[in-house]
Design a protein around this motif. Structure first.
Motif, short mmCIF file in Angstrom:
data_model
loop_
_atom_site.label_atom_id
_atom_site.label_comp_id
_atom_site.label_asym_id
_atom_site.label_seq_id
_atom_site.Cartn_x
_atom_site.Cartn_y
_atom_site.Cartn_z
N THR A 142 -9.49 0.93 7.87
CA THR A 142 -10.57 0.61 6.93
C THR A 142 -10.76 1.75 5.94
O THR A 142 -10.48 2.91 6.24
CB THR A 142 -11.92 0.36 7.64
N PHE A 143 -11.25 1.41 4.77
CA PHE A 143 -11.77 2.40 3.82
C PHE A 143 -13.02 1.79 3.20
O PHE A 143 -13.21 0.58 3.22
CB PHE A 143 -10.73 2.77 2.76
N PHE A 145 -4.18 2.00 -2.87
CA PHE A 145 -4.19 2.99 -1.78
C PHE A 145 -2.77 3.50 -1.54
O PHE A 145 -1.79 2.97 -2.09
CB PHE A 145 -4.80 2.40 -0.50
N ASP A 146 -2.67 4.51 -0.70
CA ASP A 146 -1.39 5.18 -0.40
C ASP A 146 -0.72 4.49 0.79
O ASP A 146 -1.09 4.73 1.94
CB ASP A 146 -1.65 6.65 -0.11
N SER A 193 4.86 4.47 -2.57
CA SER A 193 3.59 4.50 -1.83
C SER A 193 2.46 3.71 -2.47
O SER A 193 1.51 3.33 -1.77
CB SER A 193 3.15 5.95 -1.62
N ASP A 194 2.48 3.45 -3.76
CA ASP A 194 1.37 2.73 -4.38
C ASP A 194 1.33 1.27 -3.93
O ASP A 194 2.28 0.52 -4.13
CB ASP A 194 1.48 2.78 -5.91
N MET A 195 0.18 0.89 -3.34
CA MET A 195 -0.01 -0.47 -2.89
C MET A 195 -1.42 -0.92 -3.26
O MET A 195 -2.27 -0.11 -3.65
CB MET A 195 0.21 -0.60 -1.38
N VAL A 196 -1.69 -2.22 -3.13
CA VAL A 196 -2.98 -2.77 -3.53
C VAL A 196 -3.54 -3.63 -2.40
O VAL A 196 -2.85 -4.51 -1.88
CB VAL A 196 -2.86 -3.62 -4.82
N ASP A 225 -5.61 -8.68 2.20
CA ASP A 225 -4.15 -8.69 2.29
C ASP A 225 -3.59 -7.58 1.41
O ASP A 225 -4.22 -7.13 0.45
CB ASP A 225 -3.60 -10.04 1.86
N VAL A 226 -2.39 -7.15 1.74
CA VAL A 226 -1.77 -6.02 1.06
C VAL A 226 -0.68 -6.51 0.12
O VAL A 226 0.16 -7.33 0.51
CB VAL A 226 -1.20 -5.02 2.08
#
Length: 480
Positions: A30-31, A49-50, A63-66, A93-94
């Motif tokens: 979580t964030f 996020f990373d 590393s860049d994801m959403v 979802d990622v």
């Protein structure tokens, strides 16, 4: 739906939103985002996020994801009463960079949702009712585990019971009241069962989170092992509920200075925590369409397709075990003598079989199969999707599960088990991984990225374990 989220956040005075997803292992991540960003901002477009910091996701150069929110999963956290701390939780979802496409490393979006879509495209749906067990401890100090001081030389056989000192003294011991002996805790009432008030409180909060509990009780092990069962749901929803269940159990325990522990086997020589998974396949929507598993004319109310589904579960059971029991500790549970299902067979009523057909109510909507080989360390987005894939493979290939085993499998001799064709589940995580590595059906449902990442993480875990010198080894071999 976005407007509804904004309304809920405003009406409940929510200050922060926990944005939730899982890594490949099954750990909840979580964030926090201030609620105003959902109310006034453009957070519904996704949060970056990373991905290289999440186990099994991406390497540093990618590393860049959403994270993309799933608005229908928003839940206000009901035990937070401080206005400054008022929070909600929402699953998402990622996606890959620019939110261009679904990421193939995301257990929820890529595996579970994809399986649900495949079922829907065929006019089908599946529901699951997991029985999630766990222990309630007052505290655990990993640096002071005394079990090795009382373990008998013969490994605990016979009458060599000692106090379960890996678990700190419970409240009833401190009060000088009652002791629930190992393997004698099932359905014990208060005052022997001191977890009733905690369970009642947890039920209250779970229902506020939209998880409707059907019943709860003390489980078989000594003081502190409990189970709460909730109403069945479809694949993605039940996996989300699994994580809300663990999230609530841990936080409500923490409010009282305790720990909810989902480690499969925390106590030596006592029953472990499993997760028996009830499941049924439906034409159309559950409880509105037809239960494909039900046949009123059958002795066990079980259709031929249900038998083929069971055949698929048994055929792929060894590979499934890597996902359903994914920790080294899981295999301390999968041993004879502690009600764990180690034999690959099926049966009505019989809890010594890997797949059981419950026989409680003779009505089509209640007919289901129960897969008993999972535990609460699993990632349900992966393991439940894999169970469906195995079952559907059984239907597709018409895999005969054989005759049901009507006897206690634990009491059969080795020659009787061979004669009946009863195999055994893997005995170590490494054995299970080897079976997963050769099962193309299960690999396909995971996708190549998650399969490779899961194998890499778990082989590394196994290698770490093999290198560690345990207190048992010191006790056993120091005087060689």
């Amino acid at each position: 739906m976005e407007e509804e989220v904004r309304k809920i956040l405003e009406e409940n005075g929510v200050k922060q939103v926990l944005c939730a997803f899982t890594d490949v292992r099954g750990y909840l991540m979580t964030f926090s985002i201030p609620a105003r960003e959902f109310i006034e901002g453009n957070t519904f477009d996704g949060i970056g996020f990373d991905g290289s910091s999440i186990r099994g996701f991406k390497t540093i150069e990618q590393s860049d994801m959403v994270w993309m929110p799933d608005p229908k999963t928003l839940r206000v956290i009901p035990w937070e009463n401080d206005p400054l701390q008022k929070s909600a939780i929402m699953f998402g979802d990622v996606y890959e960079a620019w939110a261009a496409e679904q990421a193939d490393c995301d257990p929820r979006g890529y595996v579970a949702k994809r399986m649900e879509k495949q079922l829907k495209d065929k006019g089908l749906s599946v529901i699951f009712g997991p029985e999630i067990e766990f222990f309630l401890f007052e505290k655990i100090d990993p640096t002071r585990l005394y079990w090795d001081l009382w373990v008998s030389p013969n490994g605990g056989a016979g009458d060599s019971w000692g106090p379960p000192r890996v678990m700190p003294e419970s409240r009833e011991l401190e009060a000088g009241w009652y002791v629930i002996r190992p393997k004698e805790g099932y359905f014990r009432p208060p005052p022997e069962d001191t977890t009733v008030a905690y369970r009642n409180e947890l039920v209250h909060y779970l229902e506020k989170l939209g998880i409707i509990v059907e019943y709860h009780h003390h489980e078989v092990a000594t003081a502190g092992q409990v189970e709460l069962d909730f109403k069945p749901m479809q694949l993605v929803d039940v996996s989300d509920a699994f994580y809300l269940y663990k999230f609530a159990a841990k936080n409500v325990a923490a409010l009282h200075g305790m720990m909810a522990v989902f480690m499969p086997k925390p106590l030596y020589l006592d029953n472990a925590s499993g997760m028996h998974v009830h499941q049924s396949l439906w034409e159309g929507e559950p409880f509105k369409g037809k239960n494909i598993f039900a046949d009123p004319d059958d002795e066990f109310m079980l259709s031929q397709k249900a038998r083929y589904y069971i055949g698929g579960l048994l055929e792929h059971a060894k590979a499934l075990t890597a996902l359903c029991a994914p920790t080294i500790n899981s295999y301390k549970r999968l041993v004879p003598g502690f009600e764990a299902p180690i034999y690959i067979c099926w049966s009505p009523r019989n809890r010594s079989a890997l797949v059981r057909v419950p026989m409680y109510h003779r009505k089509p909507s209640a007919i289901r199969v129960e897969y008993r080989g999972a535990d609460p360390s699993t990632n349900p987005y992966l393991s439940l999707a894999a169970m469906v894939a195995a079952g559907l493979d059984g239907i597709k290939k018409k895999i005969d599960p054989g005759d049901p085993i009507m006897e206690d499998v634990y009491e059969l001799s080795e020659s009787q088990k061979r004669e009946l064709g009863i195999g055994e589940l893997p005995t170590t995580l490494r054995d299970a991984l080897d079976h997963l590595a050769t099962d193309e059906v299960i690999q396909k449902v995971l996708g190549s990225h998650i399969f490779d990442a899961f194998m890499s993480i778990k082989i590394d875990e196994w290698n770490q374990y093999c290198l560690y010198i345990t207190p048992w080894e010191i006790m056993k071999y120091l005087d060689i």
